[in-house]
Design an enzyme around this catalytic site. Structure first.
Site, mmCIF file in Angstrom:
data_model
loop_
_atom_site.group_PDB
_atom_site.id
_atom_site.type_symbol
_atom_site.label_atom_id
_atom_site.label_comp_id
_atom_site.label_asym_id
_atom_site.label_seq_id
_atom_site.Cartn_x
_atom_site.Cartn_y
_atom_site.Cartn_z
ATOM 1 N N LYS A 25 0.844 -1.198 0.000
ATOM 2 C CA LYS A 25 0.000 0.000 0.000
ATOM 3 C C LYS A 25 0.882 1.252 0.000
ATOM 4 O O LYS A 25 0.665 2.174 -0.768
ATOM 5 C CB LYS A 25 -0.925 -0.020 1.216
ATOM 6 C CG LYS A 25 -1.866 1.148 1.274
ATOM 7 C CD LYS A 25 -2.853 1.022 2.402
ATOM 8 C CE LYS A 25 -3.678 2.291 2.515
ATOM 9 N NZ LYS A 25 -4.601 2.274 3.638
ATOM 10 N N GLU B 37 10.475 -4.757 4.458
ATOM 11 C CA GLU B 37 10.567 -6.144 4.007
ATOM 12 C C GLU B 37 10.231 -6.260 2.516
ATOM 13 O O GLU B 37 10.937 -6.919 1.744
ATOM 14 C CB GLU B 37 9.587 -7.031 4.797
ATOM 15 C CG GLU B 37 9.871 -7.135 6.276
ATOM 16 C CD GLU B 37 9.145 -6.083 7.101
ATOM 17 O OE1 GLU B 37 8.919 -4.955 6.585
ATOM 18 O OE2 GLU B 37 8.824 -6.379 8.271
ATOM 19 N N GLY C 79 -4.999 -2.075 4.791
ATOM 20 C CA GLY C 79 -4.170 -3.205 4.348
ATOM 21 C C GLY C 79 -4.820 -4.558 4.593
ATOM 22 O O GLY C 79 -4.905 -5.403 3.698
ATOM 23 N N ARG C 80 -5.334 -4.754 5.799
ATOM 24 C CA ARG C 80 -5.901 -6.074 6.125
ATOM 25 C C ARG C 80 -7.298 -6.281 5.540
ATOM 26 O O ARG C 80 -7.915 -7.325 5.764
ATOM 27 C CB ARG C 80 -5.873 -6.290 7.643
ATOM 28 C CG ARG C 80 -6.481 -5.164 8.448
ATOM 29 C CD ARG C 80 -6.064 -5.220 9.920
ATOM 30 N NE ARG C 80 -6.519 -4.078 10.687
ATOM 31 C CZ ARG C 80 -5.878 -2.918 10.788
ATOM 32 N NH1 ARG C 80 -4.743 -2.745 10.170
ATOM 33 N NH2 ARG C 80 -6.370 -1.932 11.516
ATOM 34 N N GLU D 69 -4.740 -6.835 14.796
ATOM 35 C CA GLU D 69 -4.256 -5.523 14.348
ATOM 36 C C GLU D 69 -5.404 -4.508 14.369
ATOM 37 O O GLU D 69 -5.198 -3.332 14.651
ATOM 38 C CB GLU D 69 -3.628 -5.609 12.941
ATOM 39 C CG GLU D 69 -2.824 -4.373 12.568
ATOM 40 C CD GLU D 69 -1.899 -4.580 11.365
ATOM 41 O OE1 GLU D 69 -0.745 -4.992 11.541
ATOM 42 O OE2 GLU D 69 -2.339 -4.313 10.237
ATOM 43 N N HIS E 210 -4.426 -33.287 17.566
ATOM 44 C CA HIS E 210 -3.274 -34.055 18.031
ATOM 45 C C HIS E 210 -2.184 -33.143 18.565
ATOM 46 O O HIS E 210 -1.036 -33.567 18.704
ATOM 47 C CB HIS E 210 -2.762 -34.936 16.894
ATOM 48 C CG HIS E 210 -3.821 -35.883 16.421
ATOM 49 N ND1 HIS E 210 -4.034 -37.120 16.997
ATOM 50 C CD2 HIS E 210 -4.780 -35.741 15.480
ATOM 51 C CE1 HIS E 210 -5.059 -37.707 16.400
ATOM 52 N NE2 HIS E 210 -5.539 -36.883 15.471
ATOM 53 N N LYS F 137 9.192 -0.698 14.182
ATOM 54 C CA LYS F 137 9.727 -0.408 12.837
ATOM 55 C C LYS F 137 10.782 0.683 12.927
ATOM 56 O O LYS F 137 11.846 0.594 12.317
ATOM 57 C CB LYS F 137 8.609 0.125 11.923
ATOM 58 C CG LYS F 137 7.695 -0.898 11.314
ATOM 59 C CD LYS F 137 6.855 -0.185 10.228
ATOM 60 C CE LYS F 137 5.546 -0.875 9.997
ATOM 61 N NZ LYS F 137 4.658 -0.147 9.106
HETATM 62 O O1 F6P Z 1 2.105 -4.321 9.930
HETATM 63 C C1 F6P Z 1 1.761 -3.022 9.625
HETATM 64 C C2 F6P Z 1 1.264 -2.859 8.222
HETATM 65 O O2 F6P Z 1 1.105 -1.514 8.012
HETATM 66 C C3 F6P Z 1 -0.033 -3.619 7.934
HETATM 67 O O3 F6P Z 1 -1.151 -2.968 8.405
HETATM 68 C C4 F6P Z 1 0.038 -3.720 6.459
HETATM 69 O O4 F6P Z 1 -0.890 -4.619 5.949
HETATM 70 C C5 F6P Z 1 1.479 -4.149 6.280
HETATM 71 O O5 F6P Z 1 2.179 -3.374 7.259
HETATM 72 C C6 F6P Z 1 2.059 -3.945 4.925
HETATM 73 O O6 F6P Z 1 2.018 -2.615 4.527
HETATM 74 P P1 F6P Z 1 2.204 -2.197 3.011
HETATM 75 O O7 F6P Z 1 1.101 -2.794 2.235
HETATM 76 O O8 F6P Z 1 2.172 -0.696 3.006
HETATM 77 O O9 F6P Z 1 3.533 -2.727 2.566
#
Ligand code: F6P
Length: 503
Positions: free
Chosen positions: A192, A198, A245-246, A331, A362, A472
């Site tokens: 987003k 990452e 995002g979620r 979240e 199990h 972060k």
């Molecule tokens: O973990 C925090 C967060 O902002 C989530 O809410 C989001 O889905 C994820 O990081 C990834 O963010 P982006 O889509 O901006 O890479």
């Protein structure tokens, strides 16, 4: 509101003192009142610990908390995400063409339709070309939804395979790409913000790995940043700041799934969610599936003080549902202040854990049956499935039904103490007729709306996530130190760990 909570908590205590199983005889309408059929799902909440009094107090709580008005604000695109001053309009993403959603007064449906048409055209183009694998790069909401959808719906021999890379641990990238040919791979970088550490690290690695072969596309609400990264604008698929995002799998974030599953399946997934939206916005509170599921969870969380919930899908294809719900619920609702900044009056989101049944039986079911905490369970099962060897599906179904019965009825009269099952342990049952794209869409939307309803009851903003920021920020500074930068001030334990890693 405080009075409605008091009445609810009082009624929950009274109900909690009665054995759930005894309530079926006392309430002849129980099964019918607590079972909702919607969009290919059957939701059975009759094994939850509410008697009629607690049920009525729960409905009264929802009404007093303004669930109906809050729902209206969500669907009419008001800035319900108050801390970020944004509308929250994932329902607009799955509404059929011709809808008229607005976000803070601005029409959005035309842009949604245009985006969907671009996605479809691109997905169809890729499906007839040379690409054999889509490498989906993203994390959190840009990963968990598409991963769940792919695992749930992927064909046995897909025409186009779909792989995922989320973690900044290079092991995941290495494993996902080990046997891939860059020339027949499409990388889809999904973020987003297009700034997530990452995802950017993996996107750079993927660009290098492609070495000018294959194809690269991006999905983002920050188109400028994706273009700056080097993705041609006609390969960037936009979404909007009013998509959390979620809650984003319905947007271009689902592009990889639309390619690998085909457009028809993706559209079915959207349709199932749209059906659930129609139910959520029109059914009375007493028969409204997301509202009732939220109230059952809040009954356990606040009425009976249960801080943990298990989610156990009896469907191997849904084994990622617990991980998806961890982000969705924890979240969204893992908050300690209300939307207007006051400390919350009572505990908020439960911790969620789980795994596919029967595997979980199990592993952690011993604790569910005989542990000292009562941990309510959401069971998810699929009535009809024809995959795999004959007869196994009935075994799977027999197990899920048996577990829910064992938890509630127990074996309280066993002679030896270690064989006593107290029972009276609650569960919900969500039965999908079949694991179709439509049913999956309805299931995910059911949980989205139930999470929203809980947020309304707790008076929190379910749509921000400031709790992820501090870690972060610190990681950025610590990375510089690990790379040889100047040492920063830390607590002694942290400083010692950094020093140890630099040795
Ligand atoms: O973990 C925090 C967060 O902002 C989530 O809410 C989001 O889905 C994820 O990081 C990834 O963010 P982006 O889509 O901006 O890479």
């Amino acid at each position: 509101m405080a009075d409605a909570w008091d009445r609810f908590e009082q009624a929950a205590k009274v109900a909690g003192a009665r054995r759930i199983v005894s309530l079926f005889e006392a309430e002849p309408d129980r099964l019918q009142r607590l079972t909702v059929e919607v969009a290919g799902l059957t939701l059975d909440l009759s094994k939850q610990p509410w008697d009629r009094g607690a049920f009525e107090a729960a409905i009264d709580l929802a009404r007093t908390a303004g669930v109906e008005a809050a729902r209206e604000r969500l669907f009419t695109g008001e800035a319900v995400n108050v801390t970020e001053d944004r509308a929250v309009l994932h329902p607009a993403l799955r509404a059929p063409d011709g809808a008229k959603f607005t976000a803070r007064g601005e029409p959005v449906s035309a842009a949604v339709e245009e985006g969907r048409a671009r996605m479809r055209a691109f997905a169809e183009e890729i499906r007839v070309g040379d690409i054999r694998t889509v490498l989906h790069i993203g994390i959190g909401g840009s990963d968990l939804g598409p991963r769940l959808v792919w695992e749930a719906l992927k064909p046995l021999s897909p025409k186009i395979d779909l792989r995922f890379v989320a973690n900044v641990d290079g092991a995941e990238f290495a494993q996902a790409t080990a046997d891939l040919d860059p020339a027949t791979t499409l990388v889809v970088a999904v973020s987003k913000t297009f700034t997530t550490q990452e995802t950017m690290a993996n996107a750079r690695a993927a660009r290098e790995w492609l070495g000018g072969k294959g194809q690269f596309a991006a999905v983002s609400a920050n188109v400028a940043e994706a273009v700056k990264f080097g993705v041609p604008e006609d390969r960037v698929f936009a979404f909007w700041d009013w998509v959390g995002g979620r809650y984003s799998v319905w947007s271009a974030v689902g592009l990889s799934c639309a390619i690998a599953l085909g457009w028809e399946a993706f559209e079915g997934f959207l349709q199932g969610a749209a059906d659930l939206d129609a139910h959520f916005t029109s059914a009375p509170l007493e028969a409204n599936a997301p509202v009732l599921l939220a109230l059952a969870h809040v009954l356990n969380r606040n009425g009976l003080g249960r801080p943990i919930r298990a989610v156990v899908p009896y469907a191997q294809r849904l084994r990622l549902l617990p991980a998806f719900l961890q982000q969705l619920e924890m979240e969204s609702n893992g908050k300690r202040v209300t939307a207007d900044g006051r400390p919350v009056a009572r505990p908020t989101a439960a911790s969620v854990f789980g795994d596919a049944g029967t595997n979980g039986q199990h592993a952690f079911f011993q604790l569910l049956h005989q542990g000292t905490e009562v941990i309510p369970v959401d069971f998810i099962a699929v009535a009809h499935a024809d995959e795999g060897p004959a007869g196994m599906h009935e075994m799977l179904l027999a197990n899920v039904i048996a577990q829910a019965e064992a938890l509630m009825v127990g074996q309280p009269d066993a002679r030896e103490p270690h064989r006593v099952f107290e029972g009276d342990r609650p569960s919900s049952m969500i039965l999908l007729d079949r694991l179709t794209p439509e049913a999956l869409g309805a299931l995910v939307a059911l949980y989205e709306h139930k999470t929203f309803v809980e947020g309304v009851l707790w008076e929190i903003n379910s749509f921000d996530q400031f709790g992820v920021e501090l870690g972060k920020k610190l990681a950025t500074g610590i990375l510089k130190e690990l790379q040889g930068g100047e040492a920063q001030a830390h607590d002694p334990s942290t400083a010692a760990l950094i020093a140890r890693l630099k040795r």
